[in-house]
Design a protein around this motif. Structure first.
Motif, PDB file in Angstrom:
ATOM      1  N   UNK A  91       0.818  -1.219   0.000  1.00 44.12           N
ATOM      2  CA  UNK A  91       0.000   0.000   0.000  1.00 44.12           C
ATOM      3  C   UNK A  91       0.849   1.266   0.000  1.00 44.12           C
ATOM      4  N   UNK A  92       0.302   2.305  -0.617  1.00 41.06           N
ATOM      5  CA  UNK A  92       0.955   3.609  -0.668  1.00 41.06           C
ATOM      6  C   UNK A  92      -0.121   4.675  -0.817  1.00 41.06           C
ATOM      7  N   UNK A  93       0.107   5.833  -0.218  1.00 39.50           N
ATOM      8  CA  UNK A  93      -0.836   6.939  -0.296  1.00 39.50           C
ATOM      9  C   UNK A  93      -0.185   8.106  -1.024  1.00 39.50           C
ATOM     10  N   UNK A  94      -0.826   8.560  -2.095  1.00 37.19           N
ATOM     11  CA  UNK A  94      -0.377   9.730  -2.850  1.00 37.19           C
ATOM     12  C   UNK A  94      -1.374  10.858  -2.616  1.00 37.19           C
ATOM     13  N   UNK A  95      -0.880  11.965  -2.050  1.00 40.65           N
ATOM     14  CA  UNK A  95      -1.733  13.123  -1.801  1.00 40.65           C
ATOM     15  C   UNK A  95      -1.435  14.189  -2.853  1.00 40.65           C
ATOM     16  N   UNK A  96      -2.469  14.597  -3.581  1.00 43.42           N
ATOM     17  CA  UNK A  96      -2.335  15.631  -4.597  1.00 43.42           C
ATOM     18  C   UNK A  96      -2.685  16.982  -3.975  1.00 43.42           C
ATOM     19  N   UNK A  97      -1.727  17.891  -4.020  1.00 38.23           N
ATOM     20  CA  UNK A  97      -1.923  19.207  -3.433  1.00 38.23           C
ATOM     21  C   UNK A  97      -1.847  20.270  -4.523  1.00 38.23           C
ATOM     22  N   UNK A  98      -2.281  21.475  -4.201  1.00 39.91           N
ATOM     23  CA  UNK A  98      -2.248  22.587  -5.141  1.00 39.91           C
ATOM     24  C   UNK A  98      -2.557  23.853  -4.354  1.00 39.91           C
ATOM     25  N   UNK A  99      -2.005  24.969  -4.772  1.00 41.39           N
ATOM     26  CA  UNK A  99      -2.264  26.224  -4.059  1.00 41.39           C
ATOM     27  C   UNK A  99      -3.738  26.602  -4.173  1.00 41.39           C
ATOM     28  N   UNK A 100      -4.230  27.299  -3.150  1.00 46.88           N
ATOM     29  CA  UNK A 100      -5.629  27.698  -3.159  1.00 46.88           C
ATOM     30  C   UNK A 100      -5.982  28.603  -4.320  1.00 46.88           C
ATOM     31  N   UNK A 101      -5.079  29.527  -4.655  1.00 45.96           N
ATOM     32  CA  UNK A 101      -5.349  30.448  -5.753  1.00 45.96           C
ATOM     33  C   UNK A 101      -5.465  29.710  -7.080  1.00 45.96           C
ATOM     34  N   UNK A 102      -4.604  28.723  -7.293  1.00 48.20           N
ATOM     35  CA  UNK A 102      -4.656  27.967  -8.548  1.00 48.20           C
ATOM     36  C   UNK A 102      -5.898  27.085  -8.604  1.00 48.20           C
ATOM     37  N   UNK A 103      -6.269  26.490  -7.480  1.00 52.69           N
ATOM     38  CA  UNK A 103      -7.493  25.689  -7.459  1.00 52.69           C
ATOM     39  C   UNK A 103      -8.705  26.548  -7.770  1.00 52.69           C
ATOM     40  N   UNK A 104      -8.767  27.733  -7.175  1.00 48.67           N
ATOM     41  CA  UNK A 104      -9.890  28.633  -7.452  1.00 48.67           C
ATOM     42  C   UNK A 104      -9.923  29.013  -8.929  1.00 48.67           C
ATOM     43  N   UNK A 105      -8.745  29.250  -9.500  1.00 48.98           N
ATOM     44  CA  UNK A 105      -8.675  29.596 -10.929  1.00 48.98           C
ATOM     45  C   UNK A 105      -9.192  28.450 -11.780  1.00 48.98           C
ATOM     46  N   UNK A 106      -8.815  27.219 -11.436  1.00 47.08           N
ATOM     47  CA  UNK A 106      -9.247  26.059 -12.215  1.00 47.08           C
ATOM     48  C   UNK A 106     -10.761  25.877 -12.151  1.00 47.08           C
ATOM     49  N   UNK A 107     -11.339  26.041 -10.957  1.00 45.98           N
ATOM     50  CA  UNK A 107     -12.796  25.905 -10.845  1.00 45.98           C
ATOM     51  C   UNK A 107     -13.505  27.016 -11.605  1.00 45.98           C
ATOM     52  N   UNK A 108     -12.959  28.213 -11.574  1.00 47.60           N
ATOM     53  CA  UNK A 108     -13.551  29.323 -12.306  1.00 47.60           C
ATOM     54  C   UNK A 108     -13.444  29.104 -13.811  1.00 47.60           C
ATOM     55  N   UNK A 109     -12.292  28.604 -14.244  1.00 48.51           N
ATOM     56  CA  UNK A 109     -12.045  28.400 -15.676  1.00 48.51           C
ATOM     57  C   UNK A 109     -12.953  27.327 -16.248  1.00 48.51           C
ATOM     58  N   UNK A 110     -13.191  26.256 -15.472  1.00 48.30           N
ATOM     59  CA  UNK A 110     -14.032  25.152 -15.950  1.00 48.30           C
ATOM     60  C   UNK A 110     -15.511  25.359 -15.615  1.00 48.30           C
ATOM     61  N   UNK A 111     -15.792  26.440 -14.858  1.00 50.22           N
ATOM     62  CA  UNK A 111     -17.164  26.756 -14.451  1.00 50.22           C
ATOM     63  C   UNK A 111     -17.798  25.625 -13.642  1.00 50.22           C
ATOM     64  N   UNK A 112     -16.951  24.914 -12.927  1.00 48.92           N
ATOM     65  CA  UNK A 112     -17.437  23.864 -12.036  1.00 48.92           C
ATOM     66  C   UNK A 112     -17.540  24.411 -10.621  1.00 48.92           C
ATOM     67  N   UNK A 113     -18.482  23.874  -9.862  1.00 56.50           N
ATOM     68  CA  UNK A 113     -18.658  24.269  -8.474  1.00 56.50           C
ATOM     69  C   UNK A 113     -17.812  23.358  -7.595  1.00 56.50           C
ATOM     70  N   UNK A 114     -17.128  23.931  -6.614  1.00 53.55           N
ATOM     71  CA  UNK A 114     -16.349  23.101  -5.700  1.00 53.55           C
ATOM     72  C   UNK A 114     -17.306  22.214  -4.909  1.00 53.55           C
ATOM     73  N   UNK A 115     -17.017  20.913  -4.783  1.00 52.07           N
ATOM     74  CA  UNK A 115     -17.977  19.988  -4.158  1.00 52.07           C
ATOM     75  C   UNK A 115     -18.308  20.304  -2.698  1.00 52.07           C
ATOM     76  N   UNK A 116     -17.450  21.047  -2.005  1.00 48.51           N
ATOM     77  CA  UNK A 116     -17.704  21.357  -0.605  1.00 48.51           C
ATOM     78  C   UNK A 116     -18.083  22.823  -0.384  1.00 48.51           C
ATOM     79  N   UNK A 117     -18.239  23.568  -1.466  1.00 53.70           N
ATOM     80  CA  UNK A 117     -18.520  24.993  -1.329  1.00 53.70           C
ATOM     81  C   UNK A 117     -20.002  25.299  -1.149  1.00 53.70           C
ATOM     82  N   UNK A 118     -20.879  24.424  -1.656  1.00 55.96           N
ATOM     83  CA  UNK A 118     -22.302  24.704  -1.595  1.00 55.96           C
ATOM     84  C   UNK A 118     -22.616  25.975  -2.361  1.00 55.96           C
TER      85      UNK A 118
END
Length: 305
Positions: A91-118
């Motif tokens: 077994x091995x665990x891979x955690x994918x991380x990313x800066x908050x600003x870049x994540x916000x940009x990606x959600x805005x660019x794809x027009x997707x809603x963050x699953x925990x944002x409501x």
């Protein structure tokens, strides 16, 4: 974690792919599937052992399971223990991380809603998810920050990490500029700002540490050769120790002010030194394509500190 390969009846790998929504989990699973892994996404935690047991009876292929805060039964505290209790797998665990600003940009660019944002902004969902997964990030065997990676670069990194079993860590030699933030992925970091800055040499300013003229200029500094020799000796001593301690991926980062000259030259030279010593090393230059700017560079030598 065992370092033995699957040849000769060794247990197959079981990789939990988790982390921040929008950090690239789908790309990771698609890439691993193309590499011959059996992959499943958003599997309920309660079905993980049942799924792995069924897969073990079918084939000895490596398995990747994607789970995040949306997965049914997700518990960041208990999940590592569940994964590592899986008999018959490595077994091995891979955690994918990313800066908050870049994540916000990606959600805005794809027009997707963050699953925990409501009905709140994406930034609120990102902050909530970072808190929920904090313990899982701490327990991860490796963390892959995708902030500065294109999808193609992410796929290449995955091929290096998971394309084959290895008998030493996957080594990445990186360069970056302090003026644009420290490296988020470095295990070891070396500051090269004590070397004379090529940016203030008119003919070298538009060039980079990939160019021989810049490399020669850095090497002419009396401190360069001695420093690089000390760092090489340190890395040659530490790399086997990291491997023995279970460190599968090792990133060594060199920083300078702008990330275009001294750090790049140092990364190129050190990667070459390690390769000659028998340590295959990848190179990544984070800020190489940035625009030269007097405002982010050191004080001019003739102006003093």
């Amino acid at each position: 974690m065992s370092k033995e390969g699957q040849a000769g009846g060794q247990s197959p790998r079981l990789l939990l792919v988790t982390g921040m929504s929008g950090a690239g989990k789908s790309t990771v699973l698609d890439t691993l599937e193309d590499m011959g892994w059996d992959c499943v996404d958003n599997l309920p935690v309660g079905l993980l052992k049942e799924f792995a047991k069924a897969e073990e009876g079918v084939a000895r292929k490596p398995i990747a399971v994607g789970m995040d805060a949306r997965s049914r039964g997700f518990d960041a505290e208990k999940l590592p223990e569940i994964v590592r209790s899986m008999a018959g797998f490595r077994p091995e665990i891979l955690y994918l991380d990313c800066s908050g600003a870049e994540l916000a940009r990606r959600f805005d660019e794809t027009r997707r809603r963050h699953p925990l944002a409501g009905d709140r902004p994406a930034e609120d969902g990102i902050a909530r998810e970072r808190g929920i997964t904090a313990q899982l990030r701490t327990a991860a065997d490796s963390i892959l920050d995708t902030t500065d990676l294109t999808p193609a670069e992410l796929r290449e990194e995955l091929r290096r990490r998971y394309g084959e079993d290895r008998d030493q860590p996957v080594i990445t030699i990186a360069s970056f500029g302090y003026s644009r933030g420290v490296s988020r992925t470095a295990d070891l970091m070396f500051d090269m700002r004590f070397i004379a800055n090529p940016h203030w040499v008119e003919e070298l300013r538009p060039q980079t540490g990939l160019d021989p003229a810049v490399q020669d200029y850095c090497a002419e500094d009396p401190a360069w050769g001695q420093a690089m020799g000390h760092i090489e000796a340190l890395l040659k001593d530490l790399i086997p120790r990291y491997w023995a301690a279970g460190k599968t991926y090792l990133t060594v980062a060199f920083g300078c002010t702008g990330g275009r000259h001294r750090s790049v030259a140092a990364a190129v030279e050190m990667a070459g030194r390690l390769r000659e010593a028998g340590f295959p090393a990848n190179i990544r230059h984070r800020d190489l394509a940035s625009t030269p700017s007097d405002s982010v560079e050191d004080i001019r030598p003739d102006k003093g500190e």
